[in-house]
Design a protein around this motif. Structure first.
Motif, short mmCIF file in Angstrom:
data_model
loop_
_atom_site.label_atom_id
_atom_site.label_comp_id
_atom_site.label_asym_id
_atom_site.label_seq_id
_atom_site.Cartn_x
_atom_site.Cartn_y
_atom_site.Cartn_z
N THR A 9 34.80 51.76 37.13
CA THR A 9 35.94 50.85 37.00
C THR A 9 37.26 51.61 36.97
N VAL A 10 37.29 52.69 36.21
CA VAL A 10 38.53 53.48 36.12
C VAL A 10 38.84 54.13 37.47
N GLU A 11 37.84 54.65 38.14
CA GLU A 11 38.07 55.24 39.46
C GLU A 11 38.59 54.20 40.45
N THR A 12 38.01 53.00 40.43
CA THR A 12 38.45 51.93 41.31
C THR A 12 39.88 51.51 40.97
N THR A 13 40.19 51.47 39.70
CA THR A 13 41.55 51.12 39.25
C THR A 13 42.55 52.15 39.75
N LEU A 14 42.21 53.41 39.62
CA LEU A 14 43.11 54.47 40.11
C LEU A 14 43.34 54.35 41.62
N GLU A 15 42.27 54.11 42.36
CA GLU A 15 42.39 53.94 43.81
C GLU A 15 43.30 52.76 44.15
N LEU A 57 47.86 45.11 37.22
CA LEU A 57 47.06 44.57 38.31
C LEU A 57 46.98 43.04 38.28
N LYS A 58 47.04 42.46 37.09
CA LYS A 58 47.10 40.99 37.01
C LYS A 58 48.39 40.48 37.63
N GLU A 59 49.50 41.17 37.36
CA GLU A 59 50.77 40.78 37.96
C GLU A 59 50.71 40.90 39.48
N ALA A 60 50.11 41.97 39.96
CA ALA A 60 49.98 42.17 41.41
C ALA A 60 49.11 41.07 42.02
N ARG A 61 48.07 40.67 41.30
CA ARG A 61 47.19 39.61 41.79
C ARG A 61 47.92 38.26 41.83
N GLU A 62 48.80 38.02 40.86
CA GLU A 62 49.57 36.78 40.86
C GLU A 62 50.49 36.70 42.07
N LYS A 63 51.06 37.84 42.45
CA LYS A 63 51.95 37.87 43.61
C LYS A 63 51.18 37.74 44.92
N ASN A 64 50.00 38.37 44.96
CA ASN A 64 49.18 38.34 46.18
C ASN A 64 47.72 38.40 45.74
N SER A 65 47.05 37.26 45.81
CA SER A 65 45.68 37.17 45.30
C SER A 65 44.70 38.07 46.05
N LYS A 66 45.05 38.46 47.26
CA LYS A 66 44.15 39.32 48.03
C LYS A 66 44.37 40.81 47.74
N ALA A 67 45.44 41.13 47.02
CA ALA A 67 45.75 42.53 46.75
C ALA A 67 44.78 43.15 45.76
N VAL A 68 44.33 42.36 44.78
CA VAL A 68 43.44 42.87 43.74
C VAL A 68 42.28 41.91 43.59
N SER A 69 41.08 42.44 43.61
CA SER A 69 39.90 41.58 43.53
C SER A 69 39.70 41.02 42.11
N LYS A 70 39.12 39.85 42.07
CA LYS A 70 38.80 39.22 40.79
C LYS A 70 37.81 40.08 40.01
N LYS A 71 36.87 40.69 40.72
CA LYS A 71 35.86 41.54 40.08
C LYS A 71 36.51 42.73 39.38
N LEU A 72 37.50 43.35 40.01
CA LEU A 72 38.17 44.49 39.39
C LEU A 72 38.86 44.05 38.11
N ILE A 73 39.52 42.90 38.15
CA ILE A 73 40.19 42.38 36.94
C ILE A 73 39.15 42.15 35.85
N GLU A 74 38.03 41.52 36.18
CA GLU A 74 36.99 41.25 35.19
C GLU A 74 36.41 42.54 34.62
N ASP A 75 36.14 43.51 35.48
CA ASP A 75 35.59 44.79 35.02
C ASP A 75 36.59 45.52 34.12
N LEU A 76 37.85 45.45 34.50
CA LEU A 76 38.90 46.11 33.71
C LEU A 76 39.07 45.42 32.36
#
Length: 82
Positions: A9-15, A57-76
């Motif tokens: 999760t941390v590696e994916t977040t960094l990427e 990342l939640k803010e980025a997802r609010e601006k563009n829902s395709k920018a950050v996956s829901k799974k990444l948010i849940e894992d984070l």
């Protein structure tokens, strides 16, 4: 959360932070905390920076829902709430 899941999760977040080119200082701090965690096994700093990354990342997802996956948010959220 299992160690493997935490690390992935941390590696994916960094990427994702690097790909989106947002909060480069946060990405650097998170990377440093991740290396520190690998060395000493103390997740306190890693969890703290993960919480900040979650907010960003939640803010980025609010601006563009395709920018950050829901799974990444849940894992984070799992990492940040432990």
């Amino acid at each position: 959360m299992k160690v493997k899941n935490l690390e992935k999760t941390v590696e994916t977040t960094l990427e994702k932070l690097e790909k989106l080119k947002i909060e480069s200082s946060l990405a650097a701090e998170l990377a440093w905390c991740f290396r520190s965690y690998e060395y000493d096994g103390n997740p306190v700093g890693l969890i703290e920076k993960s919480q900040k990354a979650l907010e960003v990342l939640k803010e980025a997802r609010e601006k563009n829902s395709k920018a950050v996956s829901k799974k990444l948010i849940e894992d984070l959220e799992k990492v940040a709430l432990n």
